[in-house]
Design a protein around this motif. Structure first.
Motif, PDB file in Angstrom:
ATOM      1  N   LEU A  34       0.824  -1.205   0.000  1.00 47.95           N
ATOM      2  CA  LEU A  34       0.000   0.000   0.000  1.00 47.95           C
ATOM      3  C   LEU A  34       0.862   1.260   0.000  1.00 47.95           C
ATOM      4  N   THR A  35       1.963   1.232   0.752  1.00 49.89           N
ATOM      5  CA  THR A  35       2.881   2.364   0.772  1.00 49.89           C
ATOM      6  C   THR A  35       3.498   2.581  -0.603  1.00 49.89           C
ATOM      7  N   SER A  36       3.844   1.486  -1.265  1.00 47.56           N
ATOM      8  CA  SER A  36       4.430   1.592  -2.609  1.00 47.56           C
ATOM      9  C   SER A  36       3.430   2.183  -3.600  1.00 47.56           C
ATOM     10  N   ILE A  37       2.194   1.707  -3.541  1.00 47.41           N
ATOM     11  CA  ILE A  37       1.171   2.141  -4.498  1.00 47.41           C
ATOM     12  C   ILE A  37       0.767   3.593  -4.289  1.00 47.41           C
ATOM     13  N   TYR A  38       0.558   3.990  -3.042  1.00 49.97           N
ATOM     14  CA  TYR A  38      -0.053   5.283  -2.758  1.00 49.97           C
ATOM     15  C   TYR A  38       0.941   6.392  -2.405  1.00 49.97           C
ATOM     16  N   ASP A 170      10.459  12.664  -1.511  1.00 49.58           N
ATOM     17  CA  ASP A 170       9.507  13.715  -1.164  1.00 49.58           C
ATOM     18  C   ASP A 170       9.419  13.862   0.353  1.00 49.58           C
ATOM     19  N   LEU A 171       9.274  15.110   0.800  1.00 53.34           N
ATOM     20  CA  LEU A 171       9.237  15.411   2.230  1.00 53.34           C
ATOM     21  C   LEU A 171       8.087  14.700   2.932  1.00 53.34           C
ATOM     22  N   VAL A 172       6.952  14.535   2.238  1.00 57.10           N
ATOM     23  CA  VAL A 172       5.779  13.919   2.860  1.00 57.10           C
ATOM     24  C   VAL A 172       6.085  12.508   3.360  1.00 57.10           C
ATOM     25  N   ILE A 173       7.004  11.809   2.688  1.00 55.78           N
ATOM     26  CA  ILE A 173       7.359  10.452   3.094  1.00 55.78           C
ATOM     27  C   ILE A 173       8.034  10.470   4.463  1.00 55.78           C
ATOM     28  N   PHE A 174       8.915  11.425   4.672  1.00 55.09           N
ATOM     29  CA  PHE A 174       9.614  11.528   5.956  1.00 55.09           C
ATOM     30  C   PHE A 174       8.657  11.930   7.081  1.00 55.09           C
ATOM     31  N   VAL A 175       7.652  12.735   6.755  1.00 56.65           N
ATOM     32  CA  VAL A 175       6.671  13.133   7.768  1.00 56.65           C
ATOM     33  C   VAL A 175       5.821  11.924   8.164  1.00 56.65           C
ATOM     34  N   HIS A 176       5.387  11.141   7.174  1.00 56.94           N
ATOM     35  CA  HIS A 176       4.656   9.901   7.463  1.00 56.94           C
ATOM     36  C   HIS A 176       5.525   8.966   8.314  1.00 56.94           C
ATOM     37  N   LEU A 235      -1.790  17.370   7.895  1.00 50.72           N
ATOM     38  CA  LEU A 235      -3.132  17.921   7.679  1.00 50.72           C
ATOM     39  C   LEU A 235      -3.112  19.294   7.023  1.00 50.72           C
ATOM     40  N   THR A 236      -2.049  20.061   7.256  1.00 48.03           N
ATOM     41  CA  THR A 236      -2.032  21.455   6.787  1.00 48.03           C
ATOM     42  C   THR A 236      -1.100  21.713   5.603  1.00 48.03           C
ATOM     43  N   LYS A 237      -0.071  20.903   5.425  1.00 44.34           N
ATOM     44  CA  LYS A 237       0.926  21.184   4.389  1.00 44.34           C
ATOM     45  C   LYS A 237       0.890  20.217   3.209  1.00 44.34           C
ATOM     46  N   PHE A 238       0.206  19.085   3.382  1.00 49.87           N
ATOM     47  CA  PHE A 238       0.206  18.069   2.331  1.00 49.87           C
ATOM     48  C   PHE A 238      -1.218  17.624   2.015  1.00 49.87           C
ATOM     49  N   ASP A 239      -1.385  17.099   0.818  1.00 50.81           N
ATOM     50  CA  ASP A 239      -2.681  16.565   0.412  1.00 50.81           C
ATOM     51  C   ASP A 239      -2.757  15.095   0.842  1.00 50.81           C
ATOM     52  N   VAL A 240      -3.575  14.818   1.837  1.00 50.71           N
ATOM     53  CA  VAL A 240      -3.708  13.450   2.337  1.00 50.71           C
ATOM     54  C   VAL A 240      -5.075  12.856   1.993  1.00 50.71           C
ATOM     55  N   GLY A 241      -5.805  13.517   1.098  1.00 55.12           N
ATOM     56  CA  GLY A 241      -7.095  13.000   0.668  1.00 55.12           C
ATOM     57  C   GLY A 241      -8.034  12.782   1.840  1.00 55.12           C
ATOM     58  N   TYR A 242      -8.743  11.662   1.788  1.00 55.17           N
ATOM     59  CA  TYR A 242      -9.676  11.348   2.871  1.00 55.17           C
ATOM     60  C   TYR A 242      -8.971  10.749   4.095  1.00 55.17           C
ATOM     61  N   GLY A 284      -4.037   2.642  10.522  1.00 50.95           N
ATOM     62  CA  GLY A 284      -3.256   3.569   9.696  1.00 50.95           C
ATOM     63  C   GLY A 284      -2.778   2.922   8.410  1.00 50.95           C
ATOM     64  N   VAL A 285      -2.386   1.651   8.502  1.00 49.84           N
ATOM     65  CA  VAL A 285      -1.929   0.919   7.306  1.00 49.84           C
ATOM     66  C   VAL A 285      -3.046   0.857   6.268  1.00 49.84           C
ATOM     67  N   PHE A 286      -4.222   0.434   6.687  1.00 56.19           N
ATOM     68  CA  PHE A 286      -5.320   0.268   5.734  1.00 56.19           C
ATOM     69  C   PHE A 286      -5.952   1.606   5.349  1.00 56.19           C
ATOM     70  N   SER A 287      -5.708   2.651   6.147  1.00 58.71           N
ATOM     71  CA  SER A 287      -6.219   3.980   5.809  1.00 58.71           C
ATOM     72  C   SER A 287      -5.421   4.633   4.688  1.00 58.71           C
ATOM     73  N   ILE A 288      -4.290   4.039   4.332  1.00 57.00           N
ATOM     74  CA  ILE A 288      -3.481   4.587   3.238  1.00 57.00           C
ATOM     75  C   ILE A 288      -4.302   4.670   1.954  1.00 57.00           C
ATOM     76  N   VAL A 289      -5.248   3.749   1.788  1.00 53.35           N
ATOM     77  CA  VAL A 289      -6.082   3.774   0.576  1.00 53.35           C
ATOM     78  C   VAL A 289      -6.904   5.049   0.496  1.00 53.35           C
ATOM     79  N   LEU A 290      -7.113   5.724   1.625  1.00 51.48           N
ATOM     80  CA  LEU A 290      -7.899   6.960   1.636  1.00 51.48           C
ATOM     81  C   LEU A 290      -7.133   8.140   1.047  1.00 51.48           C
ATOM     82  N   LEU A 291      -5.828   7.969   0.813  1.00 47.80           N
ATOM     83  CA  LEU A 291      -5.062   9.039   0.170  1.00 47.80           C
ATOM     84  C   LEU A 291      -5.640   9.367  -1.205  1.00 47.80           C
ATOM     85  N   ASP A 292      -6.106   8.336  -1.894  1.00 46.56           N
ATOM     86  CA  ASP A 292      -6.736   8.526  -3.203  1.00 46.56           C
ATOM     87  C   ASP A 292      -7.638   7.331  -3.460  1.00 46.56           C
ATOM     88  N   VAL A 293      -8.926   7.480  -3.149  1.00 51.50           N
ATOM     89  CA  VAL A 293      -9.843   6.351  -3.240  1.00 51.50           C
ATOM     90  C   VAL A 293     -10.067   5.905  -4.682  1.00 51.50           C
TER      91      VAL A 293
END
Length: 301
Positions: A34-38, A170-176, A235-242, A284-293
């Motif tokens: 899921l991390t690889s895909i999303y 990408d910086l978002v990866i380090f924040v995650h 929540l404020t600096k990156f697009d995390v979708g749903y 959190g693992v399964f919520s990764i799909v909410l980044l882009d449904v």
């Protein structure tokens, strides 16, 4: 009806499955894919990620190394676990120590073989990772701070194998990763509180043993507060979708965690806290799909 021999085989199988924490391995596999895909390869066609043989080998290498790590950890902690988890330990003891060690070496060998399919650097990476797990289980876990930090790092490292493979910086990866690292650090400290009786008997110098439960609770409270920092940026600096639903839920969960923490006084309470953190990680693992449904539909071709 199963014969006596078949029942004995099934008990042995479930015992070994318990030792290698098979359920955790399955979650790790889902998490890496899921991390690889999303997150790590969001622009690649879905089938290119799912059917990438190099990614499969990295996932298998990670799974084998971690399964081996659980075995060697069980080997060194057998006396402590007999105090802390007597029922689980009785199940685990259905498999002999000799069988466990043989399985440990086989799994490590398979991990290196899988890694060799990808590159020599992957072999070196997993060779060092296997050594790190052994050194942690043999020595480092007995000491405060360094044991907790090492455990959290070793848990996150399999994701860095995939991260290095895709070379996405990408910086978002380090924040995650920071968010995950802090949650795992909290879980490790709660485990120390949960296992304090066995640690005292076996002379493990964990944080609760050396500094006491109150200091451990303050440390957990501080780390819980620090976990809000990566949540804020996500929540404020990156697009995390749903996935923002998950992060808002995490804020409420952390508040509930801290309240229960300061009301805790028995092992059962710490088991509940441990369960809360495990659920937070698994959800959190399964919520990764909410980044882009729509990702599956959009990337099928």
């Amino acid at each position: 009806m199963l014969s006596r021999r078949q029942k004995h085989f099934l008990l042995k199988f479930f015992s070994l499955f318990s030792v290698v924490r098979g359920y955790n391995i399955l979650i790790l596999i889902f998490a890496q894919y899921l991390t690889s895909i999303y997150i790590l390869a969001p622009d690649r066609p879905l089938r290119n990620v799912l059917f990438d043989p190099n990614l499969l080998m990295l996932v298998l290498a990670s799974s084998a190394a971690i399964a081996g790590g659980y075995i060697i950890n069980n080997f060194y902690d057998r006396e402590k676990d007999l105090i802390n988890r007597p029922h689980k330990t009785m199940l685990d003891r259905l498999v002999s120590q000799r069988t466990k060690l043989s399985t440990y070496f086989i799994l490590n060998f398979l991990s290196v073989i899988f890694a060799s399919y990808v590159s020599f650097r992957a072999v070196m990476f997993f060779g060092l990772y296997i050594f790190g797990i052994w050194f942690y289980s043999h020595k480092l876990k007995r000491y405060p701070f360094i044991g907790n930090i090492t455990a959290a790092i070793l848990t996150v490292i399999p994701f860095f194998a995939v991260f290095i493979y895709y070379r996405n910086f990408d910086l978002v990866i380090f924040v995650h990763a920071t968010f995950l690292f802090l949650l795992i650090s909290m879980r490790e400290l709660v485990k120390d509180l949960e296992n304090i009786k066995g640690d005292l008997v076996q002379n493990y110098r964990t944080i609760p043993v050396v500094y006491g439960e109150r200091v451990s609770k303050w440390m957990l409270t501080i780390v819980a507060a620090l976990t809000l920092v990566p949540i804020y940026f996500l929540l404020t600096k990156f697009d995390v979708g749903y996935m923002y639903f998950y992060f808002f839920g995490s804020i409420l969960g952390l508040i509930f965690f801290v309240i229960v923490l300061w009301l805790s006084a028995r092992k059962l309470h710490y088991i509940i806290l441990h369960t809360i953190l495990r659920l937070a990680i698994v959800i959190g693992v399964f919520s990764i799909v909410l980044l882009d449904v729509d990702v599956v539909l959009n990337r099928i071709l």
